[in-house]
Design a protein around this motif. Sequence first.
Motif, short mmCIF file in Angstrom:
data_model
loop_
_atom_site.label_atom_id
_atom_site.label_comp_id
_atom_site.label_asym_id
_atom_site.label_seq_id
_atom_site.Cartn_x
_atom_site.Cartn_y
_atom_site.Cartn_z
N ARG A 18 29.65 -45.63 65.82
CA ARG A 18 28.63 -46.54 66.34
C ARG A 18 27.61 -46.92 65.26
O ARG A 18 27.18 -48.06 65.19
CB ARG A 18 27.92 -45.92 67.55
N ASN A 23 27.17 -50.74 68.22
CA ASN A 23 27.48 -50.43 69.61
C ASN A 23 28.36 -51.50 70.26
O ASN A 23 29.27 -51.16 71.02
CB ASN A 23 26.20 -50.25 70.43
N VAL A 26 32.05 -50.99 69.25
CA VAL A 26 32.61 -49.77 69.82
C VAL A 26 32.72 -49.89 71.34
O VAL A 26 33.74 -49.49 71.92
CB VAL A 26 31.80 -48.53 69.40
N ASP A 27 31.72 -50.46 71.99
CA ASP A 27 31.79 -50.65 73.44
C ASP A 27 32.97 -51.54 73.81
O ASP A 27 33.68 -51.28 74.79
CB ASP A 27 30.49 -51.26 73.97
#
Length: 132
Positions: A18, A23, A26-27
């Motif tokens: 991350r 984020n 990765v999300d």
Amino acid sequence: MADTPASDTFTTGMKTRRSVLGNAHVDRAESNKTPFDEPFQTLITEAAWGRVWTGTHWTKRERSMVTIALLAALGHYDEVAMHIRATANTGATAEDIREALMHVAIYAGVPAANHAFKIAKATLAEMETAKP
């Protein structure tokens, strides 16, 4: 997905992943994960992010430059773009990217570097445009 508790290496890897990729990336990867590729996602999170990227000998900036050079040399251009975007988080500069790709030209071949320069220019321009 699996309900097994995350290992310490996985947890560390996810934190590092991350911090480098951001984020949103990765999300997105996590939301696209299926039972089929979950073992692969766990592997890369633990091995690449939880072990290699968390080492203390090199900085994230140095790892970023080496990663970009290796990916370019091997012709993994989607990954080159992703790791160029990650330089916003690793501290590697456009000049660092240029120098890494100059090494690619000499040690892995001009065609690989030429294509990577094309991707780098487009990605850096995209990043500049997206700045607030």
